[in-house]
Design an enzyme around this catalytic site. Sequence first.
Site, PDB file in Angstrom:
ATOM      1  N   HIS A 179       0.823  -1.214   0.000  1.00 45.27           N
ATOM      2  CA  HIS A 179       0.000   0.000   0.000  1.00 45.27           C
ATOM      3  C   HIS A 179       0.859   1.266   0.000  1.00 45.27           C
ATOM      4  CE1 HIS A 179       0.315   0.054   4.536  1.00 45.27           C
ATOM      5  NE2 HIS A 179       0.251   1.362   4.328  1.00 45.27           N
ATOM      6  N   ASP A 232       0.285  -7.459   1.705  1.00 44.47           N
ATOM      7  CA  ASP A 232       0.689  -6.059   1.857  1.00 44.47           C
ATOM      8  C   ASP A 232       2.206  -5.907   1.921  1.00 44.47           C
ATOM      9  OD1 ASP A 232       0.309  -3.340   1.927  1.00 44.47           O
ATOM     10  OD2 ASP A 232      -0.044  -3.253   4.078  1.00 44.47           O
ATOM     11  N   GLY A 281       2.888   7.207   8.320  1.00 43.23           N
ATOM     12  CA  GLY A 281       4.201   7.312   7.695  1.00 43.23           C
ATOM     13  C   GLY A 281       5.142   6.207   8.125  1.00 43.23           C
ATOM     14  N   SER A 324       4.292   2.970   7.916  1.00 44.46           N
ATOM     15  CA  SER A 324       3.993   1.747   7.174  1.00 44.46           C
ATOM     16  C   SER A 324       5.247   1.267   6.459  1.00 44.46           C
ATOM     17  CB  SER A 324       2.897   2.004   6.133  1.00 44.46           C
ATOM     18  OG  SER A 324       1.670   2.239   6.753  1.00 44.46           O
TER      19      SER A 324
END
Length: 189
Positions: free
Chosen positions: A7, A36, A110, A112
């Site tokens: 993502h 992900d 931020g 991730s």
Amino acid sequence: LAVTNAHVVGSSLGGHAEVAGGIYPFEVVAAGHSRDLALLQLQAGDALPFLRLGESADLNLGAPVLAVGAPQGMFPVVTTGVFGGRSVPGMIGEILVPEQLIHGAPTLRGSSGCPILDVDGHVVGVQSAKPGQELVMAAGPEDEEGRLFDRDLGRWRFQTEAFGLAVPVEDLVHVLPGWVAPELRTGLE
């Protein structure tokens, strides 16, 4: 090669990443939205520092963990927490996500794709999500300048959720061989 969340890269085929004090162009080698995860090829020229992969299966409940991220564009920010368990498979947005690690290291927007480390500094997970939303608000700023996040941290207060979710490193180890296989990267069989 570098790992982040699918993502984070979205539909991008490349860009620039800040790593180890430098900014390097990258191309997206592979992305697996169901887990992900995304694999990037950095154009660094020289070898870069790296983190060793560990095993999340070795974590005991309550074991200390670290998150190293870049919330709100600040890098690096290191927070600590504990391993809290494993989630059941579920939905994040419209994507069915397999089991996730639950940890208590505070993270903000931020972070991730940041590594979740065990006490030996080995990657045991890749930060992917956290339930709810963080509250980041100014405590009485005097002007617009005072509202800038990175100019005056003293004016801000933070409320983060009690836990974060991370993709177990074993998921990464499972998909990596296929992602770097020449047959898959070139389309040849």
